[in-house]
Write a protein that holds these residues in place. Sequence first.
Motif, PDB file in Angstrom:
ATOM      1  N   THR A 231       0.833  -1.200   0.000  1.00 20.23           N
ATOM      2  CA  THR A 231       0.000   0.000   0.000  1.00 20.23           C
ATOM      3  C   THR A 231       0.867   1.249   0.000  1.00 20.23           C
ATOM      4  O   THR A 231       0.612   2.209  -0.746  1.00 20.23           O
ATOM      5  CB  THR A 231      -0.926   0.013   1.235  1.00 20.23           C
ATOM      6  N   LEU A 232       1.898   1.264   0.821  1.00 17.66           N
ATOM      7  CA  LEU A 232       2.797   2.423   0.863  1.00 17.66           C
ATOM      8  C   LEU A 232       3.453   2.645  -0.497  1.00 17.66           C
ATOM      9  O   LEU A 232       3.589   3.789  -0.958  1.00 17.66           O
ATOM     10  CB  LEU A 232       3.850   2.229   1.947  1.00 17.66           C
ATOM     11  N   ALA A 233       3.835   1.564  -1.158  1.00 18.39           N
ATOM     12  CA  ALA A 233       4.422   1.696  -2.497  1.00 18.39           C
ATOM     13  C   ALA A 233       3.430   2.337  -3.465  1.00 18.39           C
ATOM     14  O   ALA A 233       3.800   3.181  -4.295  1.00 18.39           O
ATOM     15  CB  ALA A 233       4.864   0.326  -3.017  1.00 18.39           C
ATOM     16  N   ALA A 234       2.159   1.956  -3.366  1.00 20.33           N
ATOM     17  CA  ALA A 234       1.131   2.541  -4.225  1.00 20.33           C
ATOM     18  C   ALA A 234       0.925   4.018  -3.899  1.00 20.33           C
ATOM     19  O   ALA A 234       0.754   4.857  -4.797  1.00 20.33           O
ATOM     20  CB  ALA A 234      -0.175   1.771  -4.082  1.00 20.33           C
ATOM     21  N   LEU A 235       0.924   4.364  -2.606  1.00 17.57           N
ATOM     22  CA  LEU A 235       0.773   5.768  -2.207  1.00 17.57           C
ATOM     23  C   LEU A 235       1.937   6.601  -2.734  1.00 17.57           C
ATOM     24  O   LEU A 235       1.747   7.746  -3.179  1.00 17.57           O
ATOM     25  CB  LEU A 235       0.707   5.881  -0.690  1.00 17.57           C
ATOM     26  N   GLN A 236       3.134   6.052  -2.704  1.00 19.21           N
ATOM     27  CA  GLN A 236       4.304   6.769  -3.217  1.00 19.21           C
ATOM     28  C   GLN A 236       4.172   7.040  -4.708  1.00 19.21           C
ATOM     29  O   GLN A 236       4.739   8.011  -5.223  1.00 19.21           O
ATOM     30  CB  GLN A 236       5.569   5.968  -2.922  1.00 19.21           C
ATOM     31  N   HIS A 237       3.411   6.198  -5.388  1.00 20.30           N
ATOM     32  CA  HIS A 237       3.167   6.394  -6.818  1.00 20.30           C
ATOM     33  C   HIS A 237       2.045   7.405  -7.071  1.00 20.30           C
ATOM     34  O   HIS A 237       1.859   7.835  -8.204  1.00 20.30           O
ATOM     35  CB  HIS A 237       2.811   5.049  -7.466  1.00 20.30           C
ATOM     36  N   GLY A 238       1.284   7.744  -6.031  1.00 19.55           N
ATOM     37  CA  GLY A 238       0.203   8.719  -6.183  1.00 19.55           C
ATOM     38  C   GLY A 238      -1.192   8.148  -6.096  1.00 19.55           C
ATOM     39  O   GLY A 238      -2.176   8.878  -6.250  1.00 19.55           O
ATOM     40  N   VAL A 239      -1.332   6.858  -5.846  1.00 17.79           N
ATOM     41  CA  VAL A 239      -2.655   6.245  -5.697  1.00 17.79           C
ATOM     42  C   VAL A 239      -3.345   6.820  -4.460  1.00 17.79           C
ATOM     43  O   VAL A 239      -2.724   6.974  -3.401  1.00 17.79           O
ATOM     44  CB  VAL A 239      -2.531   4.715  -5.587  1.00 17.79           C
ATOM     45  N   THR A 240      -4.624   7.138  -4.587  1.00 13.24           N
ATOM     46  CA  THR A 240      -5.355   7.739  -3.464  1.00 13.24           C
ATOM     47  C   THR A 240      -6.611   6.952  -3.078  1.00 13.24           C
ATOM     48  O   THR A 240      -7.415   7.430  -2.290  1.00 13.24           O
ATOM     49  CB  THR A 240      -5.760   9.186  -3.787  1.00 13.24           C
TER      50      THR A 240
END
Length: 318
Positions: A231-240
């Motif tokens: 999840t953190l990796a996705a957030l770092q990509h900009g996923v909200t």
Amino acid sequence: MTLPMTVPAQGLPPRIRIHEVGPRDGLQNEKSTVPTEVKAEFVHRLAAAGLTTVETTSFVHPKWVPQLADAEALFPLVQDLAGDGVHLPVLVPNGRGLDRALALGAHRIAVFASATESFAKANLNRTVAESLAVFEPVVARAKAERAHVRGYLSMCFGDPWEGAVPVHQVVSVAKSLLDMGCDELSLGDTIGVATPGHVQALLAELNEEGVPTNTIGVHFHDTYGQALANTLAALQHGVTTVDASAGGLGGCPYAKSATGNLATEDLVWMLQGLGIETGVDLGRLTATSAWMARHLGRPSPSRTVRALVPEAQSPQEQ
């Protein structure tokens, strides 16, 4: 109540939307029938905790998912929440399921596709192409009725029969769902084998192929303890948009190695520590999951629930 120290990290979204799947995905595989009134109270309690998207049920044939056979009875019991700005998505497998959902006034619809042939056969009894052909008129009609449509895509990172799933294969099916009119995608790590680099590689290739990050949600299972890292990796990509299940309930009845979903409480704990807004009251949420654990007669799988509500480990229904 104990709360994490807030230490923001750079490069993360200031706010995310949690797509709560507990009442549908979390309960669908329970062997003992959960009373409709308990499900309705579960949805209301989740909304009261600040969750603005609560996936409520599925209009699949009762033969396939007996736990959700009460969809027609349940949905009217929670529709009052729509007036408070709470979205109540429902899963539909085909045109008949869509008819049932629309007849009750559902405005948020989800379809469930597979990135792999093996899982499409096991879950939908069709090939990937055949299942997409079934969904196309369903999505078109839902859009004509002004419904918001989410496309679930399972087995995005690994498949119990096929092993690792090539990124380009996932991207191809994801684009098909968007091309037919889905408003958003939910990328599912159905058996929990993803790792952060794999997550970021898939998100990057989706972007390269024209899929905007703001149409993407992520749905991680915690089989190998990787759900929060992914999840953190996705957030770092900009996923909200992040899917999670209150108390870590759920799995997949058609994939034996799929353990529980990412627990909503564990997600909120991490997000609060990062200073990311969710609108969720962690105390009310953990109390709700402890309450549901007692109804189910077993301890909550969520680490945060276990830490904050020790009595949740005494599964005595009340």
